[in-house]
Design a protein around this motif. Structure first.
Motif, short mmCIF file in Angstrom:
data_model
loop_
_atom_site.label_atom_id
_atom_site.label_comp_id
_atom_site.label_asym_id
_atom_site.label_seq_id
_atom_site.Cartn_x
_atom_site.Cartn_y
_atom_site.Cartn_z
N UNK A 93 -12.76 -32.50 -28.13
CA UNK A 93 -12.53 -31.32 -28.95
C UNK A 93 -13.44 -31.32 -30.17
N UNK A 94 -13.82 -32.50 -30.64
CA UNK A 94 -14.61 -32.63 -31.86
C UNK A 94 -16.11 -32.58 -31.57
N UNK A 95 -16.87 -32.01 -32.49
CA UNK A 95 -18.33 -31.96 -32.32
C UNK A 95 -18.96 -33.35 -32.37
N UNK A 96 -18.20 -34.37 -32.79
CA UNK A 96 -18.70 -35.75 -32.80
C UNK A 96 -18.47 -36.43 -31.45
N UNK A 97 -18.02 -35.64 -30.49
CA UNK A 97 -17.73 -36.11 -29.12
C UNK A 97 -16.51 -37.03 -29.05
N UNK A 98 -15.57 -36.81 -29.98
CA UNK A 98 -14.29 -37.51 -29.94
C UNK A 98 -13.22 -36.55 -29.43
#
Length: 120
Positions: A93-98
């Motif tokens: 869900x996060x743009x940091x790929x988390x």
């Protein structure tokens, strides 16, 4: 009673916070902003659509990353100034790929990383 996005309470920029929560396990995944048109598009298509404040444009979650959010149910809080989106999340869900944007805990005065980025 038919829902009208205009009945929500938006901030001075015409936006309302929307919290995305995993419909299956209850994990809070992210928070982003929506305007009335993004709310309407999300309800119409079941593809979660946000308003990007930096780009000043609609942002359909997963459109470029493939990390799609499918709306299961939308809920309005008691003051009508915040939305809870119960979703099915594909990928991070996060743009940091988390999996979640809420991956940092504040414990005993320190920041603790709770999860690493997902492998591609």
């Amino acid at each position: 009673m038919v829902f009208d996005p205009a009945t929500l309470t938006y901030n001075e920029a015409g936006l309302i916070p929307a919290i995305a929560q995993d419909a299956e396990n209850g994990d809070v995944l992210m928070m982003a902003w929506m305007n009335a048109e993004a709310v309407a598009k999300t309800l119409e298509t079941s593809r979660v659509t946000y308003w990007s404040r930096s780009r000043q444009a609609f942002w359909i979650k997963g459109e470029t990353s493939g990390h799609v959010q499918e709306l299961v149910e939308a809920r309005v809080d008691c003051d009508r100034d915040c939305l809870l989106l119960l979703i099915r999340q594909t990928g991070a869900a996060c743009h940091t790929n988390r999996r979640s944007c809420f991956y940092t805990a504040l414990r005993d005065g320190a920041e603790v990383e709770l999860m690493a980025p997902e492998a591609d």
